[in-house]
Design a protein around this motif. Structure first.
Motif, PDB file in Angstrom:
ATOM      1  N   ALA A  85       0.832  -1.206   0.000  1.00 36.50           N
ATOM      2  CA  ALA A  85       0.000   0.000   0.000  1.00 36.50           C
ATOM      3  C   ALA A  85       0.867   1.256   0.000  1.00 36.50           C
ATOM      4  O   ALA A  85       0.523   2.267  -0.619  1.00 36.50           O
ATOM      5  N   PHE A  86       2.014   1.204   0.672  1.00 38.71           N
ATOM      6  CA  PHE A  86       2.945   2.325   0.642  1.00 38.71           C
ATOM      7  C   PHE A  86       3.450   2.550  -0.778  1.00 38.71           C
ATOM      8  O   PHE A  86       3.547   3.697  -1.236  1.00 38.71           O
ATOM      9  N   GLY A  87       3.773   1.482  -1.483  1.00 41.36           N
ATOM     10  CA  GLY A  87       4.216   1.612  -2.873  1.00 41.36           C
ATOM     11  C   GLY A  87       3.138   2.227  -3.753  1.00 41.36           C
ATOM     12  O   GLY A  87       3.420   3.069  -4.607  1.00 41.36           O
ATOM     13  N   LEU A  88       1.894   1.837  -3.542  1.00 41.04           N
ATOM     14  CA  LEU A  88       0.779   2.415  -4.292  1.00 41.04           C
ATOM     15  C   LEU A  88       0.611   3.894  -3.953  1.00 41.04           C
ATOM     16  O   LEU A  88       0.366   4.717  -4.840  1.00 41.04           O
ATOM     17  N   GLY A  89       0.770   4.243  -2.693  1.00 37.28           N
ATOM     18  CA  GLY A  89       0.689   5.653  -2.295  1.00 37.28           C
ATOM     19  C   GLY A  89       1.778   6.499  -2.920  1.00 37.28           C
ATOM     20  O   GLY A  89       1.530   7.629  -3.368  1.00 37.28           O
ATOM     21  N   VAL A  90       2.988   5.959  -2.972  1.00 34.55           N
ATOM     22  CA  VAL A  90       4.098   6.683  -3.608  1.00 34.55           C
ATOM     23  C   VAL A  90       3.820   6.853  -5.098  1.00 34.55           C
ATOM     24  O   VAL A  90       4.076   7.916  -5.673  1.00 34.55           O
ATOM     25  N   THR A  91       3.282   5.831  -5.731  1.00 35.70           N
ATOM     26  CA  THR A  91       2.966   5.922  -7.157  1.00 35.70           C
ATOM     27  C   THR A  91       1.904   6.983  -7.421  1.00 35.70           C
ATOM     28  O   THR A  91       2.034   7.782  -8.361  1.00 35.70           O
ATOM     29  N   TYR A 111      11.312  11.701 -14.473  1.00 36.60           N
ATOM     30  CA  TYR A 111      12.042  11.212 -13.301  1.00 36.60           C
ATOM     31  C   TYR A 111      11.078  10.816 -12.176  1.00 36.60           C
ATOM     32  O   TYR A 111      11.286   9.811 -11.511  1.00 36.60           O
ATOM     33  N   LEU A 112      10.041  11.613 -11.968  1.00 35.24           N
ATOM     34  CA  LEU A 112       9.058  11.272 -10.944  1.00 35.24           C
ATOM     35  C   LEU A 112       8.342   9.968 -11.281  1.00 35.24           C
ATOM     36  O   LEU A 112       8.142   9.106 -10.414  1.00 35.24           O
ATOM     37  N   LEU A 113       7.960   9.808 -12.533  1.00 35.42           N
ATOM     38  CA  LEU A 113       7.268   8.580 -12.929  1.00 35.42           C
ATOM     39  C   LEU A 113       8.207   7.377 -12.914  1.00 35.42           C
ATOM     40  O   LEU A 113       7.808   6.271 -12.542  1.00 35.42           O
ATOM     41  N   GLY A 114       9.454   7.582 -13.315  1.00 43.61           N
ATOM     42  CA  GLY A 114      10.437   6.504 -13.227  1.00 43.61           C
ATOM     43  C   GLY A 114      10.702   6.102 -11.787  1.00 43.61           C
ATOM     44  O   GLY A 114      10.840   4.914 -11.472  1.00 43.61           O
ATOM     45  N   GLY A 115      10.762   7.091 -10.890  1.00 43.44           N
ATOM     46  CA  GLY A 115      10.926   6.801  -9.467  1.00 43.44           C
ATOM     47  C   GLY A 115       9.751   6.019  -8.917  1.00 43.44           C
ATOM     48  O   GLY A 115       9.918   5.128  -8.082  1.00 43.44           O
ATOM     49  N   ALA A 116       8.558   6.336  -9.380  1.00 37.24           N
ATOM     50  CA  ALA A 116       7.375   5.585  -8.953  1.00 37.24           C
ATOM     51  C   ALA A 116       7.475   4.132  -9.410  1.00 37.24           C
ATOM     52  O   ALA A 116       7.121   3.209  -8.668  1.00 37.24           O
ATOM     53  N   GLY A 117       7.971   3.930 -10.620  1.00 35.74           N
ATOM     54  CA  GLY A 117       8.151   2.569 -11.117  1.00 35.74           C
ATOM     55  C   GLY A 117       9.186   1.792 -10.322  1.00 35.74           C
ATOM     56  O   GLY A 117       8.989   0.610 -10.015  1.00 35.74           O
ATOM     57  N   VAL A 118      10.286   2.443  -9.973  1.00 35.76           N
ATOM     58  CA  VAL A 118      11.330   1.779  -9.189  1.00 35.76           C
ATOM     59  C   VAL A 118      10.808   1.415  -7.805  1.00 35.76           C
ATOM     60  O   VAL A 118      11.040   0.304  -7.311  1.00 35.76           O
ATOM     61  N   VAL A 119      10.086   2.333  -7.168  1.00 33.50           N
ATOM     62  CA  VAL A 119       9.502   2.046  -5.851  1.00 33.50           C
ATOM     63  C   VAL A 119       8.509   0.893  -5.959  1.00 33.50           C
ATOM     64  O   VAL A 119       8.453   0.021  -5.080  1.00 33.50           O
ATOM     65  N   ALA A 120       7.732   0.853  -7.026  1.00 31.39           N
ATOM     66  CA  ALA A 120       6.762  -0.232  -7.208  1.00 31.39           C
ATOM     67  C   ALA A 120       7.464  -1.576  -7.348  1.00 31.39           C
ATOM     68  O   ALA A 120       7.043  -2.567  -6.736  1.00 31.39           O
ATOM     69  N   ILE A 121       8.532  -1.615  -8.129  1.00 31.92           N
ATOM     70  CA  ILE A 121       9.252  -2.880  -8.325  1.00 31.92           C
ATOM     71  C   ILE A 121       9.918  -3.341  -7.041  1.00 31.92           C
ATOM     72  O   ILE A 121       9.828  -4.510  -6.650  1.00 31.92           O
TER      73      ILE A 121
END
Length: 135
Positions: A85-91, A111-121
């Motif tokens: 859920a934290f990963g979803l919130g960051v995304t 960069y923000l969207l790429g960071g969201a992808g990295v956090v999700a993975i």
């Protein structure tokens, strides 16, 4: 004191805002939408995977990892779900910030969207590692 907005007024505002988002350049940028969609997809798959496994995990699961001691710090069975859920919130937060930054700087938005992808993975890997050790 300020009163809450009437439901009709709130509905009109949300409708206008949604129309503004659909007409923005961000909504037509394929790279931005694919990065955001990919991050959302990884997060939703992670939550679904953990939700399917959660009934099996009705015991304490590890919530921390130490390179010296391995998995430690037992917590409730829903701990890995909180990580997902934290990963979803960051995304979602990075998606909103990327939308706001897109008009000024596409690179910052990417960069923000790429960071969201990295956090999700990483969230997918970490939460599933903790859920697997709990079994």
């Amino acid at each position: 004191m300020n009163a809450l907005l009437p439901v009709g007024s709130l509905r009109r505002r949300l409708s206008l805002y949604a129309q503004h988002v659909r007409q923005s350049r961000f909504a037509y940028d394929r790279l931005s939408l694919s990065l955001l969609g990919g991050a959302l997809m990884v997060n939703l798959v992670n939550l679904a995977w953990l939700a399917l496994r959660a009934p099996v995990l009705r015991a304490d699961v590890p919530l921390r990892y130490s390179s010296l001691g391995g998995f430690e710090g037992l917590g409730p069975w829903y701990g890995p779900l909180l990580m997902a859920a934290f990963g979803l919130g960051v995304t979602l937060a990075n998606g909103l910030l990327a939308y706001r930054a897109f008009e000024r700087s596409r690179l910052a938005s990417f960069y923000l969207l790429g960071g969201a992808g990295v956090v999700a993975i990483f969230g997918f890997i970490i939460s599933n590692a903790f859920a697997t050790v709990g079994q």
